[in-house]
Motif scaffolding. Sequence first.
Motif, PDB file in Angstrom:
ATOM      1  N   LEU A 177      30.111  -1.236  86.981  1.00  0.00           N
ATOM      2  CA  LEU A 177      31.304  -0.957  87.787  1.00  0.00           C
ATOM      3  C   LEU A 177      32.134   0.165  87.165  1.00  0.00           C
ATOM      4  CD1 LEU A 177      33.167  -1.861  90.170  1.00  0.00           C
ATOM      5  CD2 LEU A 177      34.272  -3.391  88.539  1.00  0.00           C
ATOM      6  N   GLU A 178      32.195   0.195  85.835  1.00  0.00           N
ATOM      7  CA  GLU A 178      32.971   1.224  85.126  1.00  0.00           C
ATOM      8  C   GLU A 178      32.517   2.629  85.519  1.00  0.00           C
ATOM      9  OE1 GLU A 178      33.409   4.274  82.034  1.00  0.00           O
ATOM     10  OE2 GLU A 178      31.552   3.240  82.571  1.00  0.00           O
ATOM     11  N   ARG A 179      31.221   2.828  85.672  1.00  0.00           N
ATOM     12  CA  ARG A 179      30.687   4.146  86.062  1.00  0.00           C
ATOM     13  C   ARG A 179      31.264   4.578  87.417  1.00  0.00           C
ATOM     14  NH1 ARG A 179      29.068   7.696  82.880  1.00  0.00           N
ATOM     15  NH2 ARG A 179      31.122   6.981  82.454  1.00  0.00           N
ATOM     16  N   ARG A 180      31.255   3.654  88.376  1.00  0.00           N
ATOM     17  CA  ARG A 180      31.770   3.955  89.716  1.00  0.00           C
ATOM     18  C   ARG A 180      33.284   4.174  89.681  1.00  0.00           C
ATOM     19  NH1 ARG A 180      27.509   1.371  92.539  1.00  0.00           N
ATOM     20  NH2 ARG A 180      25.738   2.590  91.865  1.00  0.00           N
ATOM     21  N   PHE A 181      33.954   3.362  88.890  1.00  0.00           N
ATOM     22  CA  PHE A 181      35.411   3.443  88.775  1.00  0.00           C
ATOM     23  C   PHE A 181      35.843   4.813  88.248  1.00  0.00           C
ATOM     24  CE2 PHE A 181      39.187   2.884  86.011  1.00  0.00           C
ATOM     25  CZ  PHE A 181      40.117   2.557  86.986  1.00  0.00           C
ATOM     26  N   VAL A 182      35.215   5.270  87.186  1.00  0.00           N
ATOM     27  CA  VAL A 182      35.569   6.560  86.581  1.00  0.00           C
ATOM     28  C   VAL A 182      35.210   7.712  87.523  1.00  0.00           C
ATOM     29  CG1 VAL A 182      35.051   8.122  84.657  1.00  0.00           C
ATOM     30  CG2 VAL A 182      35.468   5.708  84.214  1.00  0.00           C
ATOM     31  N   ALA A 183      34.107   7.555  88.248  1.00  0.00           N
ATOM     32  CA  ALA A 183      33.671   8.616  89.165  1.00  0.00           C
ATOM     33  C   ALA A 183      34.579   8.726  90.392  1.00  0.00           C
ATOM     34  CB  ALA A 183      32.227   8.361  89.616  1.00  0.00           C
ATOM     35  N   ASP A 184      35.223   7.629  90.763  1.00  0.00           N
ATOM     36  CA  ASP A 184      36.091   7.630  91.947  1.00  0.00           C
ATOM     37  C   ASP A 184      37.525   7.956  91.519  1.00  0.00           C
ATOM     38  OD1 ASP A 184      37.768   6.913  94.166  1.00  0.00           O
ATOM     39  OD2 ASP A 184      36.114   5.689  94.940  1.00  0.00           O
ATOM     40  N   ARG A 185      37.855   9.240  91.585  1.00  0.00           N
ATOM     41  CA  ARG A 185      39.149   9.717  91.091  1.00  0.00           C
ATOM     42  C   ARG A 185      40.324   9.091  91.849  1.00  0.00           C
ATOM     43  NH1 ARG A 185      38.216  12.187  86.697  1.00  0.00           N
ATOM     44  NH2 ARG A 185      36.628  13.785  86.563  1.00  0.00           N
ATOM     45  N   VAL A 186      40.144   8.826  93.139  1.00  0.00           N
ATOM     46  CA  VAL A 186      41.225   8.257  93.943  1.00  0.00           C
ATOM     47  C   VAL A 186      41.560   6.845  93.467  1.00  0.00           C
ATOM     48  CG1 VAL A 186      41.907   7.525  96.266  1.00  0.00           C
ATOM     49  CG2 VAL A 186      40.687   9.684  95.950  1.00  0.00           C
ATOM     50  N   ILE A 187      40.525   6.014  93.341  1.00  0.00           N
ATOM     51  CA  ILE A 187      40.766   4.625  92.928  1.00  0.00           C
ATOM     52  C   ILE A 187      41.273   4.566  91.489  1.00  0.00           C
ATOM     53  CG2 ILE A 187      39.600   2.445  92.359  1.00  0.00           C
ATOM     54  CD1 ILE A 187      38.208   2.606  95.026  1.00  0.00           C
ATOM     55  N   SER A 188      40.691   5.374  90.586  1.00  0.00           N
ATOM     56  CA  SER A 188      41.161   5.315  89.195  1.00  0.00           C
ATOM     57  C   SER A 188      42.612   5.783  89.093  1.00  0.00           C
ATOM     58  CB  SER A 188      40.240   6.077  88.238  1.00  0.00           C
ATOM     59  OG  SER A 188      39.971   7.366  88.673  1.00  0.00           O
ATOM     60  N   ALA A 189      43.008   6.768  89.919  1.00  0.00           N
ATOM     61  CA  ALA A 189      44.412   7.218  89.924  1.00  0.00           C
ATOM     62  C   ALA A 189      45.325   6.123  90.491  1.00  0.00           C
ATOM     63  CB  ALA A 189      44.549   8.503  90.734  1.00  0.00           C
ATOM     64  N   GLU A 190      44.859   5.434  91.532  1.00  0.00           N
ATOM     65  CA  GLU A 190      45.655   4.341  92.122  1.00  0.00           C
ATOM     66  C   GLU A 190      45.872   3.222  91.105  1.00  0.00           C
ATOM     67  OE1 GLU A 190      44.095   2.838  95.822  1.00  0.00           O
ATOM     68  OE2 GLU A 190      43.939   4.844  96.670  1.00  0.00           O
TER      69      GLU A 190
END
Length: 194
Positions: A87-100
Motif C-alpha cells: 500500500l505504501e508504494r501506491r500511497f507515495v505514488a498518488d500525490r493527491v492522496i498523500s497531500a490530503e
Amino acid sequence: MEQRVLALAGLAQALKQVRRIAETGQADATVLSTALDSVFRIDAESPEAVYGGREAVVPGLMLLRDYFGNQGSDPLLPKLALSVIQLERRFVADRVISAEVHDGILDIRPKADELGHTHPEVLAALGTLYADTVSHLRPKVMVQGNPHYLGQADVVAEIRAVLLAALRSAVLWRQLGGSLWDFLLARRRMIEAL
C-alpha cells in the motif's frame, strides 16, 4: 540498516496493535501512544525522534526478532505487514492522496496537542482521514478479527488511526532505503542490526 530496522519495528508494533484491537477491542496504551505520536512527527530529524526514542519500539524489535527466528505467534501479522508495505508504494505514488493525508494530519494536530494523541476525538478524526483517503487505494488492507468489535464505529476508527501509523512507518522504512529485497538478500544484516 539499524535505522531501517527501527522503522520496521514501528511498523510491526503498530500492526500488532491493529490485530489486538480487532480481536479484543483494546490496545496497549503505551504502544498505541507511540504509534499515534509518530503520525504527528512529520518532520522529525531521525527515526528515533519519530518514535520518541529507541526504547519506544522495543516491543516491535522483539516482534521482529521472533519472526526472524520463526517464533512469531500470529500468522496474520506478516501478511498484514506485506499489505501495508504494498500500500505504501501506491500511497507515495498518488500525490493527491498523500497531500490530503499530510494536510489532514496538520489540521488534526492542534486538537491532538490539546486533547492528547490517543483521545477518542483524535482517533475518530484520524480514522475518518484514513477512510476518506488511504482506504481508496489498492490493495485494501483487510483486517480480520472479532466481528463484535469490528462492528463498532469507535473500534474501526481506532484501527484505521493505527493503520495510518503503520503506513507512516512503512514510508519511513522506504525513505531509509528499505525494500522487500531486504528480507531475501539482507536478512543476516537485519538480524545483526536487531
